[in-house]
Design a protein around this motif. Structure first.
Motif, mmCIF file in Angstrom:
data_model
loop_
_atom_site.group_PDB
_atom_site.id
_atom_site.type_symbol
_atom_site.label_atom_id
_atom_site.label_comp_id
_atom_site.label_asym_id
_atom_site.label_seq_id
_atom_site.Cartn_x
_atom_site.Cartn_y
_atom_site.Cartn_z
ATOM 1 N N ALA A 77 6.487 88.049 -8.017
ATOM 2 C CA ALA A 77 5.723 87.644 -9.109
ATOM 3 C C ALA A 77 4.506 88.150 -9.260
ATOM 4 O O ALA A 77 3.922 88.399 -10.504
ATOM 5 C CB ALA A 77 5.889 86.013 -9.391
ATOM 6 N N ARG A 83 10.780 86.707 -14.745
ATOM 7 C CA ARG A 83 12.008 86.785 -15.180
ATOM 8 C C ARG A 83 12.593 85.295 -15.703
ATOM 9 O O ARG A 83 11.711 84.252 -15.700
ATOM 10 C CB ARG A 83 13.152 86.868 -13.977
ATOM 11 N N HIS A 85 15.972 82.648 -16.500
ATOM 12 C CA HIS A 85 17.405 82.365 -15.770
ATOM 13 C C HIS A 85 18.258 82.213 -16.766
ATOM 14 O O HIS A 85 18.222 81.648 -17.807
ATOM 15 C CB HIS A 85 17.146 81.081 -14.791
ATOM 16 N N GLN A 89 16.282 76.726 -15.984
ATOM 17 C CA GLN A 89 15.525 76.043 -14.717
ATOM 18 C C GLN A 89 13.995 75.548 -15.258
ATOM 19 O O GLN A 89 13.191 75.984 -14.762
ATOM 20 C CB GLN A 89 15.123 77.296 -13.449
ATOM 21 N N PRO A 90 13.935 74.456 -16.171
ATOM 22 C CA PRO A 90 12.895 73.914 -16.532
ATOM 23 C C PRO A 90 12.070 72.992 -15.252
ATOM 24 O O PRO A 90 12.942 72.533 -14.357
ATOM 25 C CB PRO A 90 12.845 73.164 -17.803
ATOM 26 N N LEU A 91 10.951 72.889 -15.526
ATOM 27 C CA LEU A 91 10.350 72.070 -14.383
ATOM 28 C C LEU A 91 10.425 70.715 -15.355
ATOM 29 O O LEU A 91 9.392 70.248 -16.253
ATOM 30 C CB LEU A 91 8.830 72.179 -14.095
ATOM 31 N N MET A 94 7.620 67.990 -16.457
ATOM 32 C CA MET A 94 6.289 68.460 -16.846
ATOM 33 C C MET A 94 6.393 68.855 -18.193
ATOM 34 O O MET A 94 7.572 69.115 -18.820
ATOM 35 C CB MET A 94 5.845 69.872 -16.170
ATOM 36 N N GLU A 98 2.404 72.550 -19.644
ATOM 37 C CA GLU A 98 2.366 72.680 -18.084
ATOM 38 C C GLU A 98 3.212 73.771 -17.556
ATOM 39 O O GLU A 98 2.981 74.402 -16.555
ATOM 40 C CB GLU A 98 2.588 71.119 -17.330
ATOM 41 N N THR A 101 1.527 76.911 -17.944
ATOM 42 C CA THR A 101 0.661 76.994 -17.160
ATOM 43 C C THR A 101 0.901 77.382 -15.625
ATOM 44 O O THR A 101 0.297 78.153 -14.969
ATOM 45 C CB THR A 101 -0.228 75.709 -17.215
ATOM 46 N N VAL A 102 2.114 76.772 -15.010
ATOM 47 C CA VAL A 102 2.434 77.177 -13.853
ATOM 48 C C VAL A 102 2.674 78.654 -13.867
ATOM 49 O O VAL A 102 2.222 79.585 -12.922
ATOM 50 C CB VAL A 102 3.603 76.403 -13.448
ATOM 51 N N GLY A 103 3.528 78.998 -14.742
ATOM 52 C CA GLY A 103 3.696 80.505 -14.901
ATOM 53 C C GLY A 103 2.418 81.512 -14.825
ATOM 54 O O GLY A 103 2.303 82.316 -14.187
ATOM 55 N N CYS A 105 -0.747 80.644 -13.961
ATOM 56 C CA CYS A 105 -1.609 80.523 -12.806
ATOM 57 C C CYS A 105 -1.252 81.214 -11.563
ATOM 58 O O CYS A 105 -1.824 81.853 -10.908
ATOM 59 C CB CYS A 105 -1.328 78.822 -12.298
ATOM 60 N N PHE A 106 0.246 81.294 -11.459
ATOM 61 C CA PHE A 106 0.851 82.089 -10.205
ATOM 62 C C PHE A 106 1.257 83.280 -10.544
ATOM 63 O O PHE A 106 2.093 83.994 -9.743
ATOM 64 C CB PHE A 106 1.814 81.160 -9.687
ATOM 65 N N ARG A 136 8.031 66.759 -23.049
ATOM 66 C CA ARG A 136 8.646 67.246 -21.757
ATOM 67 C C ARG A 136 9.569 68.055 -21.623
ATOM 68 O O ARG A 136 10.272 68.204 -22.764
ATOM 69 C CB ARG A 136 8.955 65.917 -21.043
ATOM 70 N N ARG A 152 7.323 80.688 -20.573
ATOM 71 C CA ARG A 152 6.812 80.583 -19.155
ATOM 72 C C ARG A 152 6.658 81.972 -18.469
ATOM 73 O O ARG A 152 5.783 82.301 -17.545
ATOM 74 C CB ARG A 152 7.858 79.769 -18.219
ATOM 75 N N LYS B 184 -5.343 73.722 -9.039
ATOM 76 C CA LYS B 184 -4.400 74.655 -9.275
ATOM 77 C C LYS B 184 -3.200 74.459 -8.043
ATOM 78 O O LYS B 184 -1.745 74.409 -8.056
ATOM 79 C CB LYS B 184 -4.898 76.158 -9.038
ATOM 80 N N LEU B 187 -1.062 71.672 -9.123
ATOM 81 C CA LEU B 187 -0.108 72.094 -10.170
ATOM 82 C C LEU B 187 1.205 72.904 -9.504
ATOM 83 O O LEU B 187 2.274 72.674 -9.666
ATOM 84 C CB LEU B 187 -0.687 73.052 -11.210
ATOM 85 N N GLN B 194 9.151 69.448 -8.849
ATOM 86 C CA GLN B 194 10.361 69.502 -9.700
ATOM 87 C C GLN B 194 11.427 70.488 -9.496
ATOM 88 O O GLN B 194 12.673 70.167 -9.865
ATOM 89 C CB GLN B 194 9.755 70.070 -11.048
ATOM 90 N N ASN B 195 11.078 71.683 -9.131
ATOM 91 C CA ASN B 195 12.200 72.624 -8.917
ATOM 92 C C ASN B 195 11.504 73.834 -8.022
ATOM 93 O O ASN B 195 10.893 74.734 -8.401
ATOM 94 C CB ASN B 195 12.858 73.176 -10.183
ATOM 95 N N LEU B 202 8.170 81.713 -10.107
ATOM 96 C CA LEU B 202 7.162 81.688 -11.168
ATOM 97 C C LEU B 202 5.839 82.244 -10.222
ATOM 98 O O LEU B 202 4.907 82.375 -10.673
ATOM 99 C CB LEU B 202 6.662 80.249 -11.544
ATOM 100 N N GLY B 203 6.066 82.278 -8.742
ATOM 101 C CA GLY B 203 4.924 82.751 -7.990
ATOM 102 C C GLY B 203 3.982 81.672 -7.274
ATOM 103 O O GLY B 203 3.195 82.292 -6.832
#
Lengths: 251, 323
Positions: A77, A83, A85, A89-91, A94, A98, A101-103, A105-106, A136, A152, B184, B187, B194-195, B202-203
């Motif tokens: 990543a 990618r 799915h 595969q949602p969180l 959140m 959010e 934001t995870v996508g 951030c990382f 949500r 995401r 962060k 998060l 969650q998963n 997602l990294g």
């Protein structure tokens, strides 16, 4: 055009099943490459090999000149490969924002939190989820969840976006909307590798198509060429009439 | 970190800590101090457990190992090497955190029920080790002499100092939960909770984050353990590694609302107050666990989000203020 992602003789076996065998192809910068083939042809396995969910048994995968064969998903990543799915595969607990934001951030740029929020908002807008940004993920419809997958992945600012059947399960209006979103993403300079069963859609979106069957490459070329390839018709399209129609629509 | 000062929640925590510190001082009320000390201890244990349970979604039955080992390291340094209290506490915290980091990389490869079982294994293993470890007194434990309170101005004065230190540890635990939740790192942990597979794709560096949070969640409980057993001047394996205290910390998390800072703290406070009442009341003393069990059952059935889940749904605006 330079090659962004290169696969060389990639193979993967699960017990007695050779899911992918000696597969080589490349994804060029800026293009949309469609990946089609019958169920069980190894398309999703291939995605899992590329982004590190499984390590290939043989072969080499290179992304922007770096060997990423067998790297862990989170490392892949960071290189700028995102990618979606096939099974969303949602969180779930959140919000949409959010999740994105995870996508961000990382993802590729490893953004700090406040800049990631801005990138997430942007991705939410491109995919048309603004109205649901604070909802949500669990409250979204299936079409909404598919868009969230896309948003995401996009928030990570990827160089290559891999889409696994983002159109499956959508109604015609939603399909049309999603095709618009995919075109917009491509216009931003993101290269796309997509798996899709919806023939009309993939034929009109893709610049080139790779056809898989039993884990091997059956054909490769521009959509019109592929649609008249006799083996593709036999293995996948099934009837020559559909093939003729597709040739017409993509020409 | 400076941004945190602008958040109302920062000041709510500060207020709670000041209230804890002053309440028993005002009337020089020693029995209230003892009760609040246990509240502060429960809040510390539950808040740190919440980092694993509520954020990363891992059920850790072994959180009490941190408390017990911290207690042992501190008592041992004070008793055998005549170390002053504060350096002993810091070494206990760092030592237990370091051990947790090493353990974490191993057992956090497991998920769900397998992880939960492995953490029970960790308790049993550590307890068995300590029972057979002569420098730590084996199964008989270690007694501290009355001399240890001298540097703190005699026993009466020392108990006050220990109380203030425990309240400070509680405050640090709450700020730690708050800081992680708004970072962060937090998060990433919530995404793991969650998963986990989706988070990795997602990294999110899942293995590193999990081991790190396991280690971080060990630090303050180890210091609290050091304080608690220093105060008791006695430590033995069955007190230090009591599985029921671990389970209670989990119950408290569910009671207050997993993943929230406020809920877990209030849950711990209410649970400990209730337990104190039941244990001393003539009616309930013999079946206090029955009452606690029935309460847990009702919460799981009717308030799956715990206390905070209920408050959030009734008063949605509180979500913006109370983390």
């Amino acid at each position: 055009m330079t090659a962004l992602l290169v696969l060389e003789k990639v193979g993967k076996r699960f017990g007695g099943l050779q899911a992918v065998k000696d597969l080589s192809f490349e994804v060029r910068e800026g293009e949309i490459l469609g990946l089609i083939g019958p169920n069980g042809a190894g398309k999703s396995t291939l995605f899992n090999l590329i982004n590190g969910v499984f390590a290939p048994d043989t072969g080499r995968i290179t992304f922007v000149g770096t060997d990423i064969t067998g790297e862990k998903p989170y490392r892949v990543a960071r290189h700028g490969l995102a990618r979606t799915h096939q099974i969303v595969q949602p969180l779930t607990n959140m919000t949409v924002l959010e999740n994105c934001t995870v996508g961000a951030c990382f993802g590729k740029d490893n953004l700090p939190l406040h800049r990631a929020r801005a990138a997430a908002r942007d991705a939410v807008a491109v995919t048309g989820l603004q109205d649901r940004a604070e909802a949500r993920a669990s409250q979204l419809t299936i079409a909404g969840k598919k868009r969230l997958e896309l948003a995401r992945a996009l928030a990570a600012q990827p160089k290559l976006l891999m889409l696994d059947e983002v159109l499956a399960g959508l109604n015609p209006t939603e399909v049309e909307h999603m095709i618009g979103v995919i075109r917009r993403i491509r216009e931003r300079g993101v290269t796309i590798l997509m798996i899709e069963h919806l023939m009309q859609a993939i034929m009109s979106l893709s610049d080139r198509i790779v056809v898989l069957n039993f884990g091997q490459k059956l054909a490769e070329g521009v959509p019109a060429e592929v649609a008249q390839h006799p083996q593709v018709i036999e293995a996948y399209l099934g009837n020559p009439k559909l093939a003729a129609e597709l040739q017409g629509s993509s020409a | 970190m400076l941004l945190m000062l602008r958040r109302p929640f920062f000041w709510i925590i500060a207020l709670a800590v000041v209230a804890f510190a002053l309440a028993p001082v005002v009337g020089n009320d020693v029995s209230m101090r003892e009760s609040l000390l246990l509240d502060a201890l429960y809040i510390t244990l539950a808040s740190n457990l919440n980092l694993m349970l509520g954020y990363a979604g891992y059920v850790n039955f072994g959180s009490i190992v941190f408390f017990g080992l911290g207690g042992y390291i501190c008592v041992w340094l004070v008793n055998s090497y005549n170390w002053p209290l504060i350096p002993s506490l810091i070494v206990a915290g760092l030592g237990v955190s370091g051990l947790a980091l090493i353990f974490g990389f191993g057992i956090l490869r497991l998920r769900g029920a397998f992880f939960a079982l492995a953490t029970i294994g960790v308790i049993e293993a550590v307890q068995a080790f300590v029972e057979n470890f002569t420098p730590w007194g084996g199964s008989a434990g270690v007694y501290l002499s009355g001399e240890i309170f001298k540097p703190l101005g005699g026993p009466a004065h020392a108990l006050w100092i220990i109380y203030f230190m425990m309240v400070a540890v509680m405050g640090l635990s709450l700020y730690l939960s708050f800081a992680i939740k708004t970072s962060k790192f937090g998060l990433g942990l919530l995404a793991i909770g969650q998963n986990e597979d989706a988070a990795a794709i997602l990294g999110v560096p899942t293995s590193r984050y999990k081991a790190l949070v396991y280690s971080v969640s060990a630090f303050l409980p180890a210091i609290a353990g050091g304080l608690y057993f220093f105060k008791s001047a006695f430590i033995q394996p069955s007190d230090a590694f009591d599985l029921s205290l671990s389970t209670e910390a989990l119950v408290v998390g569910m009671l207050g609302g997993e993943g929230t800072v406020t809920g877990v703290a209030i849950g711990a406070f209410l649970y400990e107050e209730l337990r104190g009442y039941l244990l001393t009341s003539s009616t309930f003393a013999n079946f206090q666990l029955v009452v606690s069990g029935a309460l847990l059952l009702l919460i799981v059935l009717f308030f799956p989000g715990g206390l905070m889940g209920f408050i959030y749904s009734r008063f949605p605006r509180t979500q913006k203020v109370l983390e």
